[in-house]
Scaffold this active site. Sequence first.
Site, PDB file in Angstrom:
ATOM      1  N   GLU A 199      -9.485 -10.228   4.432  1.00  0.00           N
ATOM      2  CA  GLU A 199      -9.597  -8.425   4.054  1.00  0.00           C
ATOM      3  C   GLU A 199     -10.639  -8.322   3.014  1.00  0.00           C
ATOM      4  O   GLU A 199     -11.252  -9.163   2.628  1.00  0.00           O
ATOM      5  CB  GLU A 199      -8.631  -7.383   2.833  1.00  0.00           C
ATOM      6  CG  GLU A 199      -9.054  -6.016   2.349  1.00  0.00           C
ATOM      7  CD  GLU A 199      -7.349  -5.314   1.486  1.00  0.00           C
ATOM      8  OE1 GLU A 199      -6.255  -5.243   1.754  1.00  0.00           O
ATOM      9  OE2 GLU A 199      -7.999  -4.149   1.362  1.00  0.00           O
ATOM     10  N   LYS A 224       4.336 -11.436   3.218  1.00  0.00           N
ATOM     11  CA  LYS A 224       3.340 -11.205   2.969  1.00  0.00           C
ATOM     12  C   LYS A 224       2.594 -11.849   1.213  1.00  0.00           C
ATOM     13  O   LYS A 224       3.366 -10.852   0.524  1.00  0.00           O
ATOM     14  CB  LYS A 224       2.111 -10.361   3.406  1.00  0.00           C
ATOM     15  CG  LYS A 224       0.576 -11.115   3.052  1.00  0.00           C
ATOM     16  CD  LYS A 224       0.118  -9.634   4.264  1.00  0.00           C
ATOM     17  CE  LYS A 224      -0.212  -8.207   3.545  1.00  0.00           C
ATOM     18  NZ  LYS A 224      -0.470  -8.082   2.173  1.00  0.00           N
ATOM     19  N   GLU A 271      -0.369 -12.280  -0.893  1.00  0.00           N
ATOM     20  CA  GLU A 271      -1.966 -12.463  -1.586  1.00  0.00           C
ATOM     21  C   GLU A 271      -2.742 -13.885  -2.318  1.00  0.00           C
ATOM     22  O   GLU A 271      -1.236 -14.587  -3.041  1.00  0.00           O
ATOM     23  CB  GLU A 271      -2.502 -11.592  -2.577  1.00  0.00           C
ATOM     24  CG  GLU A 271      -2.213 -10.030  -1.681  1.00  0.00           C
ATOM     25  CD  GLU A 271      -2.258  -8.791  -2.272  1.00  0.00           C
ATOM     26  OE1 GLU A 271      -2.750  -9.005  -3.609  1.00  0.00           O
ATOM     27  OE2 GLU A 271      -2.025  -7.123  -1.940  1.00  0.00           O
ATOM     28  N   SER A 314       0.840  -1.246  -0.412  1.00  0.00           N
ATOM     29  CA  SER A 314       0.117   0.091  -0.135  1.00  0.00           C
ATOM     30  C   SER A 314       0.702   1.078  -0.443  1.00  0.00           C
ATOM     31  O   SER A 314       0.298   2.448  -0.192  1.00  0.00           O
ATOM     32  CB  SER A 314      -1.230   0.123   1.557  1.00  0.00           C
ATOM     33  OG  SER A 314      -0.478   0.067   2.644  1.00  0.00           O
ATOM     34  N   ASP A 368       5.430  -7.276   2.678  1.00  0.00           N
ATOM     35  CA  ASP A 368       4.260  -7.986   1.215  1.00  0.00           C
ATOM     36  C   ASP A 368       5.792  -7.874   0.105  1.00  0.00           C
ATOM     37  O   ASP A 368       6.702  -7.293   0.218  1.00  0.00           O
ATOM     38  CB  ASP A 368       3.661  -6.700   1.286  1.00  0.00           C
ATOM     39  CG  ASP A 368       2.918  -7.025   1.410  1.00  0.00           C
ATOM     40  OD1 ASP A 368       1.619  -7.787   1.793  1.00  0.00           O
ATOM     41  OD2 ASP A 368       1.908  -5.704   1.921  1.00  0.00           O
TER      42      ASP A 368
HETATM   43  O1  KIV Z   1      -0.480  -3.615   1.757  1.00  0.00           O
HETATM   44  C1  KIV Z   1      -1.074  -2.971   2.085  1.00  0.00           C
HETATM   45  O2  KIV Z   1      -1.395  -2.388   3.229  1.00  0.00           O
HETATM   46  C2  KIV Z   1      -2.093  -4.204   2.813  1.00  0.00           C
HETATM   47  C3  KIV Z   1      -2.852  -4.184   4.182  1.00  0.00           C
HETATM   48  C4  KIV Z   1      -4.117  -3.208   4.163  1.00  0.00           C
HETATM   49  C5  KIV Z   1      -3.498  -5.236   4.730  1.00  0.00           C
HETATM   50  O3  KIV Z   1      -1.748  -5.694   2.624  1.00  0.00           O
END
Ligand code: KIV
Length: 267
Positions: A184, A115, A117, A47, A85
């Site tokens: 989410e 993380k 997706e 994000s 991420d």
């Molecule tokens: O990129 C991010 O901030 C996220 C969260 C909103 C879970 O993946």
Amino acid sequence: MKKTKTILDIRRMKVEGEKITVLTAYDYPFARLMDLAGIDMILVGDSVGTVVAGYDNTLPVTLEEMLYHTRAVVRGTSSALVVTDMPFLSYQVDLAEARRNAGRLIKEGGAQAVKLEGGENIAATIRAIVDMDIPVVGHIGLTPQSIHRMGGFRVQGKEDLQARQLLADARAVEQAGAFALVLEGIPAPLAREITETVSIPTIGIGAGVHCDGQVLVIHDILGLCEKYSPKFVKRFADVSETISQGISDYIREVKAGTFPDDEHSFK
Ligand code: KIV
């Protein structure tokens, strides 16, 4: 010696019924403030592409950018677990590339976990990364990297078929070895069912109160992102006003020649 939280602490919190707190951070000062406040986990979210770089979605974010932001966050953290991420195209092409990129986020970025997706479609990739002893957080439901498939940022799992697929996704992510799972943009009752089904902690964002923990984007909770504010965001502070006031005062004083005064000059 740093006393950093580990994935064992996060897993234990589910067992003991203690809620897990997570916020996103992208730089040293924010990471430091939330670490000092006692946050359990910091997510270096992709994000960063929307709230820091000003893109419309997270797709343009690169691995090099994630490495840069991860290093800054890690330097500001002494107790929280840092998860970063994997950005779009860093893990979808093939397993070897996914493993190398996950490894770089740990080795060069200093994160403790990554993380990814996706659900059943990404389970083999999660397994391949977990097999390198890299802890993985899954992320299902409204997955921003799939914005074009979803046709926009829409709540997922409202229909029965979609809900059953999300349950299957959650089980697949758990079986692949992830230690936690972000849910989410899904209805609260479905998030509750998933939370009661899987043994790993669920971290909700727009998924109701029954998840084992909650995550929000730091810019959203501080009122720093005017562009788009989803229903699930609560503003816990509004710092835009304070920042704008400080900037206006600076401009006014420089224009008027009252800054720098003697106190802020060398003799
Ligand atoms: O990129 C991010 O901030 C996220 C969260 C909103 C879970 O993946």
